[in-house]
Design a protein around this motif. Structure first.
Motif, PDB file in Angstrom:
ATOM      1  N   MET A   1       0.832  -1.200   0.000  1.00 24.54           N
ATOM      2  CA  MET A   1       0.000   0.000   0.000  1.00 24.54           C
ATOM      3  C   MET A   1       0.869   1.254   0.000  1.00 24.54           C
ATOM      4  N   THR A   2       0.467   2.248  -0.740  1.00 25.77           N
ATOM      5  CA  THR A   2       1.142   3.545  -0.717  1.00 25.77           C
ATOM      6  C   THR A   2       1.010   4.150   0.680  1.00 25.77           C
ATOM      7  N   VAL A   3       2.100   4.706   1.209  1.00 19.43           N
ATOM      8  CA  VAL A   3       2.049   5.281   2.543  1.00 19.43           C
ATOM      9  C   VAL A   3       1.823   6.788   2.474  1.00 19.43           C
ATOM     10  N   LEU A   4       1.280   7.324   3.549  1.00 23.23           N
ATOM     11  CA  LEU A   4       0.929   8.736   3.647  1.00 23.23           C
ATOM     12  C   LEU A   4       1.861   9.453   4.612  1.00 23.23           C
ATOM     13  N   SER A   5       2.573  10.447   4.090  1.00 25.03           N
ATOM     14  CA  SER A   5       3.365  11.342   4.927  1.00 25.03           C
ATOM     15  C   SER A   5       2.677  12.703   4.913  1.00 25.03           C
ATOM     16  N   ASP A  34      -1.449   9.864  15.411  1.00 21.47           N
ATOM     17  CA  ASP A  34      -2.455   9.146  16.197  1.00 21.47           C
ATOM     18  C   ASP A  34      -3.605   8.666  15.313  1.00 21.47           C
ATOM     19  N   ALA A  35      -3.894   9.447  14.264  1.00 22.39           N
ATOM     20  CA  ALA A  35      -4.993   9.101  13.367  1.00 22.39           C
ATOM     21  C   ALA A  35      -4.595   8.061  12.337  1.00 22.39           C
ATOM     22  N   GLY A  36      -3.300   7.722  12.272  1.00 25.73           N
ATOM     23  CA  GLY A  36      -2.868   6.648  11.387  1.00 25.73           C
ATOM     24  C   GLY A  36      -1.942   7.038  10.270  1.00 25.73           C
ATOM     25  N   ALA A  37      -1.556   8.320  10.170  1.00 27.18           N
ATOM     26  CA  ALA A  37      -0.584   8.711   9.151  1.00 27.18           C
ATOM     27  C   ALA A  37       0.714   7.943   9.361  1.00 27.18           C
ATOM     28  N   HIS A  38       1.415   7.682   8.274  1.00 29.31           N
ATOM     29  CA  HIS A  38       2.608   6.844   8.343  1.00 29.31           C
ATOM     30  C   HIS A  38       3.891   7.627   8.573  1.00 29.31           C
ATOM     31  N   ALA A 242     -10.915  12.286  10.925  1.00 26.25           N
ATOM     32  CA  ALA A 242     -11.744  11.887   9.791  1.00 26.25           C
ATOM     33  C   ALA A 242     -11.003  12.085   8.473  1.00 26.25           C
ATOM     34  N   THR A 243     -10.216  13.134   8.380  1.00 32.11           N
ATOM     35  CA  THR A 243      -9.485  13.409   7.141  1.00 32.11           C
ATOM     36  C   THR A 243      -8.415  12.359   6.891  1.00 32.11           C
ATOM     37  N   ILE A 244      -7.642  12.052   7.909  1.00 32.42           N
ATOM     38  CA  ILE A 244      -6.620  11.010   7.754  1.00 32.42           C
ATOM     39  C   ILE A 244      -7.275   9.678   7.417  1.00 32.42           C
ATOM     40  N   ALA A 245      -8.373   9.367   8.069  1.00 32.26           N
ATOM     41  CA  ALA A 245      -9.076   8.114   7.789  1.00 32.26           C
ATOM     42  C   ALA A 245      -9.529   8.047   6.340  1.00 32.26           C
ATOM     43  N   SER A 246      -9.990   9.163   5.795  1.00 27.98           N
ATOM     44  CA  SER A 246     -10.412   9.197   4.395  1.00 27.98           C
ATOM     45  C   SER A 246      -9.236   8.917   3.473  1.00 27.98           C
ATOM     46  N   TYR A 247      -8.088   9.529   3.755  1.00 30.98           N
ATOM     47  CA  TYR A 247      -6.916   9.270   2.927  1.00 30.98           C
ATOM     48  C   TYR A 247      -6.465   7.832   3.027  1.00 30.98           C
ATOM     49  N   LEU A 248      -6.503   7.272   4.211  1.00 32.86           N
ATOM     50  CA  LEU A 248      -6.087   5.865   4.358  1.00 32.86           C
ATOM     51  C   LEU A 248      -7.008   4.931   3.582  1.00 32.86           C
ATOM     52  N   ARG A 249      -8.292   5.243   3.528  1.00 34.23           N
ATOM     53  CA  ARG A 249      -9.218   4.435   2.720  1.00 34.23           C
ATOM     54  C   ARG A 249      -8.868   4.532   1.247  1.00 34.23           C
ATOM     55  N   ILE A 250      -8.538   5.723   0.789  1.00 32.30           N
ATOM     56  CA  ILE A 250      -8.145   5.904  -0.610  1.00 32.30           C
ATOM     57  C   ILE A 250      -6.870   5.118  -0.901  1.00 32.30           C
ATOM     58  N   LEU A 251      -5.912   5.196   0.009  1.00 28.08           N
ATOM     59  CA  LEU A 251      -4.630   4.516  -0.207  1.00 28.08           C
ATOM     60  C   LEU A 251      -4.758   2.989  -0.192  1.00 28.08           C
ATOM     61  N   SER A 252      -5.719   2.502   0.558  1.00 22.26           N
ATOM     62  CA  SER A 252      -5.900   1.052   0.642  1.00 22.26           C
ATOM     63  C   SER A 252      -6.685   0.513  -0.537  1.00 22.26           C
ATOM     64  N   GLY A 253      -7.195   1.425  -1.375  1.00 22.24           N
ATOM     65  CA  GLY A 253      -7.903   1.011  -2.591  1.00 22.24           C
ATOM     66  C   GLY A 253      -9.330   0.611  -2.332  1.00 22.24           C
TER      67      GLY A 253
END
Length: 253
Positions: A1-5, A34-38, A242-253
């Motif tokens: 999975m693409t990671v988010l910085s 804390d929200a899950g960013a890498h 919520a914003t980080i969660a949205s990006y993580l959903r996009i990154l996970s496909g």
């Protein structure tokens, strides 16, 4: 999975507009993690218009304690001045996991082009060598939207870089104009060229929840995206979690 910085420069802009210590760059970065960013990205500039050297030191401590990537961006050719020791000096002091070299000038509002790797190879090679000796993974800002940019990407490997970061501003503009497919094809070509040369590929600039999914669907192989301006703006309405969660959903496909 693409990671988010997450690039937290905009938090520093808001703080500096008033003076003092609020909002806290470290607190904002902590909330993102804390929200899950890498990982966390910052791009200190010599004029200290947003991120300052003391922020770099504090964020280095935070990311090291959390065991996540710290990506330090900057122009390695910009001379040191009061309050800014120079990009390589900062890297030597904090040893970021990744050092991303960007050819931006003082007058630029934001980064808007990549290196000319053929022209800049001789100047870049000793800098890349020095950063790798510090233990940094080295990424070089690169253009994918022009033939010369795509044709030159393989030269980034020749100067010793580990990755390139594709400047995605032109893709974001094309996507907003309804022309994202044609531009994404150029980025996919650039990514293939980079991977064929043994380079990893990152991407960043003007990526958002609106255009990121389409980009990743059409440009396979992206290892990391660095997102700041859009993400912080979206978080004003949606909240950081919520914003980080949205990006993580996009990154996970």
């Amino acid at each position: 999975m693409t990671v988010l910085s997450v690039n937290v420069n905009k938090i520093a802009v808001l703080r500096n507009s008033r003076g003092g210590d609020e909002p806290s760059v470290v607190a904002a970065a902590t909330a993102c993690l804390d929200a899950g960013a890498h990982g966390i990205t910052v791009h200190p500039r010599p004029d200290a218009r947003h991120i300052r050297a003391d922020d770099v030191f504090a964020l280095s401590e935070l990311t090291r304690a959390r065991g996540v990537e710290f990506n330090l961006e900057g122009n390695p050719f910009a001379p040191p001045r009061a309050g800014y020791p120079g990009f390589l000096a900062l890297c030597e002091q904090v040893r970021p996991a990744q050092a991303t070299l960007v050819p931006d000038g003082d007058a630029q509002l934001t980064s808007d082009h990549g290196f000319d790797f053929v022209r800049d190879a001789q100047s870049l090679r000793p800098l890349v060598d020095a950063l790798k000796a510090m233990g940094c993974r080295v990424s070089l800002f690169a253009d994918a939207h022009t033939p010369s940019g795509r044709n030159g990407i393989a030269h980034a490997a020749a100067v010793g870089a580990d990755r390139v970061e594709l400047y995605t501003g032109p893709y974001a503009e094309a996507f907003a104009a309804g022309e994202g497919e044609a531009m994404a094809a150029q980025f996919a070509d650039a990514t293939r060229r980079a991977m064929d040369a043994g380079l990893g590929v990152n991407a960043g600039h003007d990526l958002s929840q609106a255009n990121l999914g389409f980009f990743l669907e059409n440009v396979p192989g992206i290892l990391e995206v660095s997102i700041g301006h859009a993400l912080i703006g979206e978080a004003l309405y949606q909240g950081i979690d919520a914003t980080i969660a949205s990006y993580l959903r996009i990154l996970s496909g």
